[in-house]
Design a protein around this motif. Structure first.
Motif, PDB file in Angstrom:
ATOM      1  N   MET A 146      -6.852   5.746  11.587  1.00  0.00           N
ATOM      2  CA  MET A 146      -6.838   5.841  10.373  1.00  0.00           C
ATOM      3  C   MET A 146      -6.613   4.518   9.560  1.00  0.00           C
ATOM      4  SD  MET A 146      -5.952   9.209   7.772  1.00  0.00           S
ATOM      5  CE  MET A 146      -4.307   9.032   8.361  1.00  0.00           C
ATOM      6  N   ALA A 147      -7.637   3.946   8.704  1.00  0.00           N
ATOM      7  CA  ALA A 147      -7.144   2.626   7.824  1.00  0.00           C
ATOM      8  C   ALA A 147      -5.803   2.846   7.006  1.00  0.00           C
ATOM      9  CB  ALA A 147      -8.462   2.293   7.105  1.00  0.00           C
ATOM     10  N   PRO A 148      -5.010   2.140   7.006  1.00  0.00           N
ATOM     11  CA  PRO A 148      -3.869   1.957   5.842  1.00  0.00           C
ATOM     12  C   PRO A 148      -4.643   2.153   4.457  1.00  0.00           C
ATOM     13  CG  PRO A 148      -4.033  -0.391   7.049  1.00  0.00           C
ATOM     14  CD  PRO A 148      -5.228   0.422   7.472  1.00  0.00           C
ATOM     15  N   ARG A 149      -3.887   2.953   3.736  1.00  0.00           N
ATOM     16  CA  ARG A 149      -3.985   2.982   2.371  1.00  0.00           C
ATOM     17  C   ARG A 149      -3.485   1.864   1.504  1.00  0.00           C
ATOM     18  NH1 ARG A 149      -2.288   8.508  -1.261  1.00  0.00           N
ATOM     19  NH2 ARG A 149      -4.185   8.557  -2.383  1.00  0.00           N
ATOM     20  N   SER A 150      -4.393   1.461   0.411  1.00  0.00           N
ATOM     21  CA  SER A 150      -4.008   0.291  -0.349  1.00  0.00           C
ATOM     22  C   SER A 150      -2.967   0.866  -1.465  1.00  0.00           C
ATOM     23  CB  SER A 150      -4.871  -0.673  -0.693  1.00  0.00           C
ATOM     24  OG  SER A 150      -5.997   0.084  -1.489  1.00  0.00           O
ATOM     25  N   VAL A 151      -2.006   0.260  -1.747  1.00  0.00           N
ATOM     26  CA  VAL A 151      -1.141   0.668  -2.867  1.00  0.00           C
ATOM     27  C   VAL A 151      -0.589  -0.492  -3.856  1.00  0.00           C
ATOM     28  CG1 VAL A 151      -0.432   2.792  -1.379  1.00  0.00           C
ATOM     29  CG2 VAL A 151       1.115   0.762  -1.659  1.00  0.00           C
ATOM     30  N   SER A 152      -0.347  -0.185  -4.943  1.00  0.00           N
ATOM     31  CA  SER A 152      -0.052  -1.137  -5.716  1.00  0.00           C
ATOM     32  C   SER A 152       1.132  -0.543  -6.517  1.00  0.00           C
ATOM     33  CB  SER A 152      -0.813  -1.875  -7.113  1.00  0.00           C
ATOM     34  OG  SER A 152      -1.572  -2.750  -6.231  1.00  0.00           O
ATOM     35  N   ILE A 153       2.237  -1.283  -7.029  1.00  0.00           N
ATOM     36  CA  ILE A 153       3.420  -0.593  -7.821  1.00  0.00           C
ATOM     37  C   ILE A 153       3.679  -1.388  -9.039  1.00  0.00           C
ATOM     38  CG2 ILE A 153       5.843   0.553  -7.795  1.00  0.00           C
ATOM     39  CD1 ILE A 153       5.306   0.663  -4.566  1.00  0.00           C
ATOM     40  N   PHE A 154       3.490  -0.754 -10.159  1.00  0.00           N
ATOM     41  CA  PHE A 154       3.659  -1.482 -11.299  1.00  0.00           C
ATOM     42  C   PHE A 154       5.143  -1.078 -11.835  1.00  0.00           C
ATOM     43  CE2 PHE A 154       0.127  -3.790 -12.381  1.00  0.00           C
ATOM     44  CZ  PHE A 154      -0.845  -3.066 -11.524  1.00  0.00           C
ATOM     45  N   GLY A 155       6.100  -1.755 -12.077  1.00  0.00           N
ATOM     46  CA  GLY A 155       7.576  -1.395 -12.021  1.00  0.00           C
ATOM     47  C   GLY A 155       8.411  -1.171 -10.784  1.00  0.00           C
TER      48      GLY A 155
ATOM     49  N   VAL B 276       0.392  -3.044   1.087  1.00  0.00           N
ATOM     50  CA  VAL B 276       0.638  -3.236  -0.470  1.00  0.00           C
ATOM     51  C   VAL B 276       0.004  -4.409  -1.122  1.00  0.00           C
ATOM     52  CG1 VAL B 276       2.702  -3.660  -1.739  1.00  0.00           C
ATOM     53  CG2 VAL B 276       2.962  -2.148   0.425  1.00  0.00           C
ATOM     54  N   PHE B 277      -0.784  -4.182  -2.117  1.00  0.00           N
ATOM     55  CA  PHE B 277      -1.592  -4.911  -2.872  1.00  0.00           C
ATOM     56  C   PHE B 277      -0.542  -5.899  -3.662  1.00  0.00           C
ATOM     57  CE2 PHE B 277      -6.412  -3.583  -2.377  1.00  0.00           C
ATOM     58  CZ  PHE B 277      -6.100  -3.750  -0.912  1.00  0.00           C
ATOM     59  N   ALA B 278      -0.321  -5.199  -4.859  1.00  0.00           N
ATOM     60  CA  ALA B 278       0.319  -5.744  -5.891  1.00  0.00           C
ATOM     61  C   ALA B 278       1.889  -5.081  -6.021  1.00  0.00           C
ATOM     62  CB  ALA B 278      -0.209  -5.903  -7.266  1.00  0.00           C
ATOM     63  N   LEU B 279       3.045  -5.895  -6.526  1.00  0.00           N
ATOM     64  CA  LEU B 279       4.211  -5.366  -7.007  1.00  0.00           C
ATOM     65  C   LEU B 279       4.509  -6.004  -8.095  1.00  0.00           C
ATOM     66  CD1 LEU B 279       6.264  -5.172  -3.642  1.00  0.00           C
ATOM     67  CD2 LEU B 279       4.831  -3.291  -4.528  1.00  0.00           C
TER      68      LEU B 279
ATOM     69  N   ALA C 203      -6.294  -1.232  -5.837  1.00  0.00           N
ATOM     70  CA  ALA C 203      -5.738  -0.357  -4.649  1.00  0.00           C
ATOM     71  C   ALA C 203      -6.264   1.019  -4.951  1.00  0.00           C
ATOM     72  CB  ALA C 203      -4.105  -0.414  -5.053  1.00  0.00           C
ATOM     73  N   ASP C 204      -6.202   1.591  -3.633  1.00  0.00           N
ATOM     74  CA  ASP C 204      -6.610   3.025  -3.746  1.00  0.00           C
ATOM     75  C   ASP C 204      -5.609   4.047  -4.638  1.00  0.00           C
ATOM     76  OD1 ASP C 204      -8.469   2.538  -1.886  1.00  0.00           O
ATOM     77  OD2 ASP C 204      -7.046   2.661   0.073  1.00  0.00           O
ATOM     78  N   TRP C 205      -4.218   3.421  -4.669  1.00  0.00           N
ATOM     79  CA  TRP C 205      -3.272   4.355  -5.061  1.00  0.00           C
ATOM     80  C   TRP C 205      -2.290   3.555  -5.839  1.00  0.00           C
ATOM     81  CZ3 TRP C 205       2.264   5.027  -4.847  1.00  0.00           C
ATOM     82  CH2 TRP C 205       2.473   6.100  -5.292  1.00  0.00           C
ATOM     83  N   THR C 206      -2.056   3.755  -7.087  1.00  0.00           N
ATOM     84  CA  THR C 206      -1.340   2.939  -8.033  1.00  0.00           C
ATOM     85  C   THR C 206      -0.205   3.787  -8.602  1.00  0.00           C
ATOM     86  OG1 THR C 206      -3.169   1.502  -8.799  1.00  0.00           O
ATOM     87  CG2 THR C 206      -1.235   1.312 -10.041  1.00  0.00           C
ATOM     88  N   MET C 207       1.222   3.334  -8.567  1.00  0.00           N
ATOM     89  CA  MET C 207       2.183   4.036  -9.014  1.00  0.00           C
ATOM     90  C   MET C 207       2.497   3.271 -10.398  1.00  0.00           C
ATOM     91  SD  MET C 207       4.873   5.832  -9.452  1.00  0.00           S
ATOM     92  CE  MET C 207       5.176   6.734  -8.295  1.00  0.00           C
ATOM     93  N   ALA C 208       2.228   3.893 -11.656  1.00  0.00           N
ATOM     94  CA  ALA C 208       2.594   3.534 -12.866  1.00  0.00           C
ATOM     95  C   ALA C 208       3.941   3.706 -13.392  1.00  0.00           C
ATOM     96  CB  ALA C 208       1.548   4.044 -13.866  1.00  0.00           C
TER      97      ALA C 208
END
Ligand code: NDP
Length: 387
Positions: free
Chosen positions: A1-10, A32-35, A93-98
Motif C-alpha cells: 500500500m502506498a504511504p499516505r501523505s500528511v501535513s500538520i498545521f500546528g 510527511v509533506f509539511a509541518l 497532502a491526502d490528509w491534513t491536520m488543522a
C-alpha cells in the motif's frame, strides 16, 4: 500500500505532537509533506527531521533564519510567513491536520479545505469565526472534514449508527473544568497557573483557559451547530466531570448512542487519521470498574456565562460568533499575561458583543474585517479595565 501523505498545521502544539506521536509509530505508512509552527523553531525542526518532512514552515518571519540554519544539510525546505503557511497546502497532502490555535489557523485551514482532500479539524476557532464560509468551501471543494475535537469526533462516530435525519438530540459532554464547583467569588481570585491545570486533559494554554471559563464548551456548541445541522434546540450540554463519555446522540426511537474512552486526544486523532478504518493506538483501554462511577450535572450559565454568550451568538447569527471568538482570544491572552482577572474574560466578551455593530458574513474578507474590529475593541476594553 502506498504511504499516505500528511501535513500538520500546528505541529509543535499539543494536538500536533499527539498526531506526530501516532504517525511516528508506523512511519512507513505515512509520507510527511509539511509541518508548521508559530514560533517554536527548535521543536519544529526536530519534528521535521524526525519525520522526514519535505517542508517546514514557521509563521513568524523573524524566525526564518533560525529555521533555515536548523534544517541546513537535511534537504528539508524551510519557509516562513503567513503566505507560506497557506502555500504549504499546495503540496496537496491526502490528509491534513488543522491544529493551529485561534483564528490564526483560519487561512491555512480554509486553503486545505479548498484542496478538496481530507482535513482533520481541531482548530475550532476557525469554524466558529467563519462557519458558513468554511462549510460552503467544504461542499464546493468536495473535501472531507473530520472533527477531531473529542466531543465532535464522538458525535461523528455516534452518527454512523443512524444518520443525522433521525437525530432527536445531540448532547455534548463537558468536564466543567478546574473551577466546576467554584463560586463566582472564588473564581474572581484564581490565577493563570490554577486555570491551566485541567483535571482530565493535557492541552495547550489557550484551550485550557477556555475550559476553565467553559468558553470552550460555548465554542464547541457553535462548532457542533455547523458540523451537525440539527438545529440549536436539538443541541444540549451536559456536565460530566470524569470525561469518559465524550458525547452522545439520541435518535427519534429514543436509542442513545454514546462514545466512551479515556481522556487522551490520541483516541479521536487516531479515529480521524485511520478513518474510515481503525488503527492501533498506545492509549489506555477503558476500565470502568476502576473508574467506578460516572456523574452528571446540568451546566450553570450563571457561574459560567460563556455558555449563554455562545448560544446568544448562534441566535444573533452573522458576525456574532466571530466577534465572540476574537474578543475571547484577546481576553484569554490578557488573563494569561496577568493583565486582567479570570472573570474579566467573560465581561470583555459580553461587552464587545453588546457594543460592536453586527454585520452579515458573506466572504472570508468579511470575517477578517469583523475579527480585526472585535480585537481592537477588546484591546481597548482591556486597557480600560487595567487603568
Ligand atoms: P497549542 O497551543 O498546544 O498549539 C498551538 C499550535 O499552533 C502550535 O503549533 C503553535 O506554534 C501554533 N501557532 C500558534 N500561533 C500561531 C500563529 N499565529 N500562526 C501559526 N501557528 C501558530 O494548542 P493545542 O494543540 O492545545 O490546540 C490547537 C487547536 O486544537 C485549538 O484550536 C484547540 O482549541 C483545539 N483542540 C485542542 C485540544 C487539545 O487537547 N489540546 C482538544 C480539542 C481541540 P508554536 O508552538 O510555535 O507556538
Amino acid at each position: 500500500m502506498a504511504p499516505r501523505s500528511v501535513s500538520i498545521f500546528g505541529a509543535t502544539g499539543s494536538v500536533g505532537q499527539s498526531t506526530l506521536d501516532l504517525i511516528g509509530r508506523d512511519p512507513e505508512r505515512y509520507d510527511v509533506f509539511a509541518l508548521t509552527a508559530g514560533r517554536d523553531v527548535e521543536k519544529l525542526a526536530a519534528a521535521a527531521i524526525q519525520h522526514r518532512a519535505r517542508l517546514a514552515v514557521v509563521a513568524d518571519e523573524n524566525c526564518y533564519a533560525d529555521l533555515k540554519a536548523a534544517l541546513a544539510g537535511t534537504g528539508i525546505e524551510a519557509a516562513a510567513g503567513a503566505a507560506a503557511l497557506v502555500d504549504a497546502t499546495d503540496l496537496g497532502a491526502d490528509w491534513t491536520m488543522a491544529s493551529i490555535v485561534g483564528c490564526a489557523g483560519l487561512a491555512p485551514t480554509l486553503a486545505a479545505i479548498r484542496q478538496g482532500r481530507t482535513v482533520a479539524l481541531a482548530n475550532k476557532e476557525a469554524l466558529v469565526s467563519a462557519g458558513s464560509v468554511m462549510m460552503s468551501a467544504v461542499s464546493n471543494s468536495g473535501a472531507t472534514l473530520l472533527p477531531v475535537d473529542s466531543e465532535h469526533n464522538a458525535i461523528f462516530q455516534c452518527l454512523a449508527s443512524g444518520g443525522i435525519e433521525a437525530v432527536s438530540r445531540i448532547t455534548l459532554t463537558a468536564s466543567g473544568g478546574p473551577f466546576r464547583t467554584f463560586s463566582r467569588e472564588e473564581m474572581a481570585r484564581v490565577k493563570p497557573a490554577q486555570a491551566l491545570k485541567h483535571p482530565n486533559w493535557s492541552m495547550g494554554r489557550k484551550i485550557s483557559i477556555d475550559s476553565a471559563t467553559m468558553m470552550n464548551k460555548g465554542l464547541e456548541l457553535i462548532e457542533a451547530w455547523h458540523l451537525f445541522p440539527v438545529g440549536l434546540e436539538r443541541l444540549s450540554i451536559l456536565v460530566h466531570p470524569q470525561s469518559v463519555i465524550h458525547s452522545m446522540v439520541e435518535y427519534r426511537d429514543r436509542s442513545t448512542i454514546a462514545q466512551l474512552g479515556c481522556p487522551d486526544m490520541r483516541v479521536p486523532i487516531a479515529s480521524a487519521l485511520a478513518w474510515p478504518e481503525r488503527m492501533e493506538t498506545p492509549c489506555q483501554p477503558l476500565d470502568l470498574v476502576s473508574i467506578g462511577r460516572l456523574d452528571f450535572e446540568a451546566p450553570d450559565e450563571v457561574r459560567f456565562p460563556a455558555l449563554r454568550l455562545a448560544r446568544e451568538a448562534i441566535l444573533a447569527g452573522g458576525s456574532a460568533p466571530a466577534v465572540l471568538n476574537a474578543a475571547n482570544e484577546v481576553a484569554v491572552e490578557a488573563f494569561l499575561d496577568g493583565r486582567i482577572g479570570f472573570l474579566d474574560i467573560g465581561r470583555i466578551v459580553e461587552d464587545v458583543l453588546a457594543r460592536i455593530d453586527m454585520a452579515p458574513v458573506a466572504s472570508i474578507d468579511d470575517v477578517w474585517a469583523i475579527d480585526m474590529s472585535a480585537r481592537q475593541l477588546a484591546e481597548r476594553l482591556t486597557a480600560e479595565l487595567i487603568n
